[in-house]
Every structure is written in C-alpha cells, then in structure tokens.
Design a protein around this motif. Structure first.
Motif, PDB file in Angstrom:
ATOM      1  N   ALA B  93       0.852  -1.199   0.000  1.00 41.45           N
ATOM      2  CA  ALA B  93       0.000   0.000   0.000  1.00 41.45           C
ATOM      3  C   ALA B  93       0.883   1.243   0.000  1.00 41.45           C
ATOM      4  O   ALA B  93       1.006   1.947   0.998  1.00 41.45           O
ATOM      5  N   THR B  94       1.518   1.506  -1.151  1.00 36.42           N
ATOM      6  CA  THR B  94       2.526   2.574  -1.201  1.00 36.42           C
ATOM      7  C   THR B  94       2.244   3.661  -2.243  1.00 36.42           C
ATOM      8  O   THR B  94       2.949   4.668  -2.267  1.00 36.42           O
ATOM      9  N   ALA B  95       1.244   3.474  -3.101  1.00 36.82           N
ATOM     10  CA  ALA B  95       1.057   4.427  -4.214  1.00 36.82           C
ATOM     11  C   ALA B  95       0.709   5.819  -3.697  1.00 36.82           C
ATOM     12  O   ALA B  95      -0.140   5.989  -2.818  1.00 36.82           O
ATOM     13  N   SER B  96       1.376   6.828  -4.260  1.00 42.31           N
ATOM     14  CA  SER B  96       1.087   8.214  -3.878  1.00 42.31           C
ATOM     15  C   SER B  96      -0.019   8.798  -4.754  1.00 42.31           C
ATOM     16  O   SER B  96      -0.800   9.626  -4.309  1.00 42.31           O
ATOM     17  N   LEU B  97      -0.092   8.349  -6.000  1.00 45.94           N
ATOM     18  CA  LEU B  97      -1.111   8.857  -6.929  1.00 45.94           C
ATOM     19  C   LEU B  97      -1.441   7.756  -7.933  1.00 45.94           C
ATOM     20  O   LEU B  97      -0.535   7.142  -8.503  1.00 45.94           O
ATOM     21  N   ILE B  98      -2.710   7.514  -8.123  1.00 44.30           N
ATOM     22  CA  ILE B  98      -3.161   6.559  -9.151  1.00 44.30           C
ATOM     23  C   ILE B  98      -4.120   7.301 -10.069  1.00 44.30           C
ATOM     24  O   ILE B  98      -5.072   7.941  -9.605  1.00 44.30           O
ATOM     25  N   HIS B  99      -3.829   7.247 -11.373  1.00 41.55           N
ATOM     26  CA  HIS B  99      -4.736   7.855 -12.352  1.00 41.55           C
ATOM     27  C   HIS B  99      -5.314   6.753 -13.222  1.00 41.55           C
ATOM     28  O   HIS B  99      -4.585   5.887 -13.699  1.00 41.55           O
ATOM     29  N   ALA B 100      -6.623   6.775 -13.436  1.00 42.08           N
ATOM     30  CA  ALA B 100      -7.248   5.777 -14.305  1.00 42.08           C
ATOM     31  C   ALA B 100      -8.083   6.448 -15.379  1.00 42.08           C
ATOM     32  O   ALA B 100      -8.912   7.313 -15.084  1.00 42.08           O
ATOM     33  N   ASP B 101      -7.829   6.054 -16.626  1.00 43.49           N
ATOM     34  CA  ASP B 101      -8.638   6.483 -17.762  1.00 43.49           C
ATOM     35  C   ASP B 101      -8.739   5.265 -18.669  1.00 43.49           C
ATOM     36  O   ASP B 101      -8.069   5.175 -19.689  1.00 43.49           O
ATOM     37  N   LEU B 102      -9.558   4.311 -18.239  1.00 44.85           N
ATOM     38  CA  LEU B 102      -9.602   3.001 -18.893  1.00 44.85           C
ATOM     39  C   LEU B 102     -10.827   2.844 -19.785  1.00 44.85           C
ATOM     40  O   LEU B 102     -10.955   1.855 -20.496  1.00 44.85           O
ATOM     41  N   GLY B 103     -11.699   3.822 -19.762  1.00 45.53           N
ATOM     42  CA  GLY B 103     -12.986   3.665 -20.421  1.00 45.53           C
ATOM     43  C   GLY B 103     -12.961   3.859 -21.921  1.00 45.53           C
ATOM     44  O   GLY B 103     -12.011   4.403 -22.488  1.00 45.53           O
ATOM     45  N   GLY B 104     -14.028   3.405 -22.537  1.00 43.03           N
ATOM     46  CA  GLY B 104     -14.230   3.595 -23.977  1.00 43.03           C
ATOM     47  C   GLY B 104     -15.513   4.378 -24.196  1.00 43.03           C
ATOM     48  O   GLY B 104     -15.895   5.195 -23.363  1.00 43.03           O
ATOM     49  N   HIS B 105     -16.198   4.105 -25.332  1.00 44.66           N
ATOM     50  CA  HIS B 105     -17.368   4.899 -25.692  1.00 44.66           C
ATOM     51  C   HIS B 105     -18.639   4.473 -24.965  1.00 44.66           C
ATOM     52  O   HIS B 105     -19.599   5.227 -24.897  1.00 44.66           O
ATOM     53  N   ASN B 106     -18.646   3.243 -24.444  1.00 46.30           N
ATOM     54  CA  ASN B 106     -19.866   2.714 -23.838  1.00 46.30           C
ATOM     55  C   ASN B 106     -19.921   3.057 -22.345  1.00 46.30           C
ATOM     56  O   ASN B 106     -19.219   2.462 -21.523  1.00 46.30           O
ATOM     57  N   LEU B 107     -20.771   4.023 -21.988  1.00 48.58           N
ATOM     58  CA  LEU B 107     -20.792   4.544 -20.614  1.00 48.58           C
ATOM     59  C   LEU B 107     -21.220   3.482 -19.593  1.00 48.58           C
ATOM     60  O   LEU B 107     -20.688   3.428 -18.484  1.00 48.58           O
ATOM     61  N   GLU B 108     -22.173   2.625 -20.004  1.00 49.24           N
ATOM     62  CA  GLU B 108     -22.643   1.571 -19.087  1.00 49.24           C
ATOM     63  C   GLU B 108     -21.531   0.570 -18.784  1.00 49.24           C
ATOM     64  O   GLU B 108     -21.347   0.148 -17.643  1.00 49.24           O
ATOM     65  N   LYS B 109     -20.806   0.223 -19.834  1.00 49.81           N
ATOM     66  CA  LYS B 109     -19.699  -0.721 -19.698  1.00 49.81           C
ATOM     67  C   LYS B 109     -18.596  -0.103 -18.824  1.00 49.81           C
ATOM     68  O   LYS B 109     -18.016  -0.778 -17.961  1.00 49.81           O
ATOM     69  N   ASN B 110     -18.319   1.185 -19.047  1.00 51.96           N
ATOM     70  CA  ASN B 110     -17.315   1.876 -18.225  1.00 51.96           C
ATOM     71  C   ASN B 110     -17.693   1.816 -16.755  1.00 51.96           C
ATOM     72  O   ASN B 110     -16.842   1.607 -15.885  1.00 51.96           O
ATOM     73  N   ASP B 111     -18.975   2.025 -16.466  1.00 54.80           N
ATOM     74  CA  ASP B 111     -19.436   2.030 -15.078  1.00 54.80           C
ATOM     75  C   ASP B 111     -19.290   0.628 -14.457  1.00 54.80           C
ATOM     76  O   ASP B 111     -18.833   0.498 -13.324  1.00 54.80           O
ATOM     77  N   ARG B 112     -19.668  -0.375 -15.227  1.00 54.91           N
ATOM     78  CA  ARG B 112     -19.504  -1.756 -14.721  1.00 54.91           C
ATOM     79  C   ARG B 112     -18.046  -2.041 -14.421  1.00 54.91           C
ATOM     80  O   ARG B 112     -17.701  -2.653 -13.409  1.00 54.91           O
ATOM     81  N   PHE B 113     -17.169  -1.589 -15.323  1.00 50.27           N
ATOM     82  CA  PHE B 113     -15.738  -1.845 -15.163  1.00 50.27           C
ATOM     83  C   PHE B 113     -15.191  -1.074 -13.952  1.00 50.27           C
ATOM     84  O   PHE B 113     -14.362  -1.605 -13.194  1.00 50.27           O
ATOM     85  N   ALA B 114     -15.665   0.142 -13.749  1.00 51.64           N
ATOM     86  CA  ALA B 114     -15.233   0.947 -12.594  1.00 51.64           C
ATOM     87  C   ALA B 114     -15.612   0.236 -11.293  1.00 51.64           C
ATOM     88  O   ALA B 114     -14.827   0.198 -10.331  1.00 51.64           O
ATOM     89  N   ARG B 115     -16.809  -0.354 -11.272  1.00 55.61           N
ATOM     90  CA  ARG B 115     -17.227  -1.110 -10.079  1.00 55.61           C
ATOM     91  C   ARG B 115     -16.317  -2.309  -9.855  1.00 55.61           C
ATOM     92  O   ARG B 115     -15.981  -2.662  -8.723  1.00 55.61           O
ATOM     93  N   GLU B 116     -15.928  -2.943 -10.952  1.00 55.23           N
ATOM     94  CA  GLU B 116     -15.125  -4.166 -10.868  1.00 55.23           C
ATOM     95  C   GLU B 116     -13.715  -3.872 -10.354  1.00 55.23           C
ATOM     96  O   GLU B 116     -13.168  -4.647  -9.566  1.00 55.23           O
ATOM     97  N   ILE B 117     -13.124  -2.762 -10.795  1.00 58.19           N
ATOM     98  CA  ILE B 117     -11.716  -2.539 -10.423  1.00 58.19           C
ATOM     99  C   ILE B 117     -11.547  -1.658  -9.186  1.00 58.19           C
ATOM    100  O   ILE B 117     -10.448  -1.594  -8.627  1.00 58.19           O
ATOM    101  N   SER B 118     -12.621  -1.016  -8.734  1.00 56.04           N
ATOM    102  CA  SER B 118     -12.494  -0.178  -7.531  1.00 56.04           C
ATOM    103  C   SER B 118     -11.864  -0.937  -6.353  1.00 56.04           C
ATOM    104  O   SER B 118     -10.917  -0.434  -5.735  1.00 56.04           O
TER     105      SER B 118
END
Ligand SMILES: C[S@@+](CC[C@H](N)C(=O)[O-])C[C@H]1O[C@@H](n2cnc3c(N)ncnc32)[C@H](O)[C@@H]1O
Ligand code: NI
Ligand code: NI
Lengths: 163, 163
Positions: B93-118
C-alpha cells in the motif's frame, strides 16, 4: 508543454475558429464542407452551431462514432485529391465555410499535404466564405485573418475569400 | 453541448485533476500508477508535472505515440484485473497517486468496469495518496474530494485515502 497541453490547445482553438467562422458566414447560403470526419467530434460541433446549413463531409473511410455519422447523401467518399475537383464541378465556387483537419502525427507530411490540397480548396469558396484549418495552408488569393479570441496562435488558421 | 465540447471538458478536467493531485502528493515517496496508456497524452503530462517520481504504466497493449511511450521496466503489461492484484503484492500500500482512464465509448460498460476494479485499486494507495479517475469509482474507505478549480463537475473524480 505536455502533449496533453498541446492537444487541448488544438481542440480549443478548433472550436474557437469554427464558432467564429460559423458566425461570420451565418448569412451565406452556400454549402459547408468538412474535410476529414475522423471520430466525428468537429462534425458534431459544426452541425450544432450551423443547424439548417447543409454540411457535406469528405472522408476516405467513414469510421466515426455512430452518434456523429453524416447521412449517406451528405458524405463524399474518397481521397480529397479526387473528390475536391469533382465537388468543384458539382457545386462551383459556392462554399460558405470549409473546415479541414486532415493531418496526422507527422508534421512534415501534414505540411506537404496542405501544400498539395490548397489549390484544390481555394476555388471552392464563395466571395465572403471562410476556410478554417488546423494546418497552415498555401493560398494565392485568400486573406489570412488574425486568430480569433479564445484560439491559440498557430493552432488554427482562418482564411477569407475577399473578392 | 457538442461531442467536441464534452471532449474538451474531459481533457481540461483530466489535466486540472492531475495537476491538483500531483501538487497535493508532491512530498510523498511512493510510486505513481497510470492505468490505461492509450495515446500517451496523460502519461506525457504526468511525467512533465511529476518529473523525478517513478511512474508505472498499466496497459493491455501498448499503442501510444512513440513520443510518449514508457520505458519497458516501467510498463506493466496485461489486463488490470490481473496486474493490479500482482502489483499490490509487489508494491504493497505505497502508491502516492493513481490515475485511471480506462474507459471507452460505452458509458454503461465503463461504469460496470469501474465497479469491478475499484476494490483492486483501493488497497494500493498509501495514506495521503490520491486517486484521479475519468469515471466515478466505488470505494468503501476513500474520501471523494470536491472537483478542483478548472475541472468540470462530473468529468473527473478525485479520491483520497485519509487513514
Ligand atoms: C481512453 S484510453 C487512455 C487515454 C490516455 N489517458 C491518453 O491521454 O492518451 C484507455 C486505455 O486503457 C486500456 N485498457 C482498457 N481496459 C484495460 C484493461 N482491462 N487492462 C489494461 N488496459 C486496459 C486500453 O487499451 C486503452 O489504451
Ligand atoms: Ni513539454
Ligand atoms: Ni449537444
């Protein structure tokens, strides 16, 4: 300046130049030409700020987001080096606004291409018509206008056919 | 709002959130994680505003602009659903900053993926560390911070590990 900074400047300048050109040509009847559809973001913006004006899109291969794909009858498929001369025969010197964002990552190649297509674009504008480009163009008779407010110098170019 | 407007708002917000998070975590020693390299524009920006800090990039398939491609030893190849748990074992547990921009055009899919990796991202932050995301995340213990100045509400999200 990071590549993100440069990219934001380019997008913001594109929008500022398009908004300016759309307003300046708002009274003109002639068609609007979008050269290069890409993802369709600028086309989407153009159709929003110029609703009611006919917008023809020139593109080699349509791969835009479905949310911003032009109607087939407004799409002019093919290499602009062939479709621009054909469009000149079809429309004459009637265009009120021409926007071009045809470049890729290679700046030298973009510049060569801008030199190549400048003489194909130049005769298409009606008197009073504007040309907006992400690359510097090489026109004989058009006047380069100052970068409009909100745009970053060198990130977009605006030209006008005065007479 | 055109798609161009939305896109500009997203880029501008991404930059504002990254600048804010980089400054807030400037005293921390732990690594920085960039999830999703894409074209490499945000990576290029991160490396400019956080020069000297180690930035590891997580990506399935490197296809960035050559001007902003990370060193092989700083690239963590694979699906983040597998590489994040492996990185937790490696870094703790050492990260000082994590940036994520993993999404594509499908907003629903992005939201599902955000829930999965949170839940995979949450344990990686050091105390005081920040997480910046283009999508709303679903964390149990992190605090959502107000959108920093210059960012557009809802176009980027910032979370902090308080204890
Ligand atoms: C929107 S792009 C990132 C753009 C980047 N922020 C920039 O400024 O250029 C998203 C990237 O995330 C990557 N990606 C998406 N899902 C992933 C996954 N499950 N594992 C690893 N990488 C993933 C994609 O390959 C893509 O390159
Ligand atoms: Ni730079
Ligand atoms: Ni809209």
């Amino acid at each position: 300046m990071s590549r993100l900074d440069v990219f934001i400047n380019r997008m913001v300048s594109q929008r500022a130049c398009l908004n300016y050109a759309a307003e300046q040509t708002g009274d003109m009847d002639g068609p609007v030409f979008e050269l290069g559809l890409g993802n369709g973001r600028t086309f989407d913006h153009m159709r929003e700020i110029m609703s009611g004006r006919p917008i023809y899109v020139f593109e080699r291969k349509v791969e835009s987001n479905p949310a911003s794909t032009p109607e087939p009858e407004m799409t002019i498929l093919g290499d602009v080096r062939e479709t621009l001369p054909a469009a000149l025969e079809r429309f004459g010197a009637t265009a009120s606004l021409i926007h071009a964002d045809l470049g890729g990552h290679n700046l030298e190649k973009n510049d060569r291409f801008a030199r190549e297509i400048s003489p194909l674009i130049e005769p298409m504008l009606a008197v009073g018509g504007l040309m907006v480009s992400s690359d510097r163009m090489y026109f004989d008779t058009l006047t380069e206008l100052p970068t409009p407010p909100g745009a970053v110098e060198g990130r977009c170019f605006v030209y006008r056919k005065d007479k």
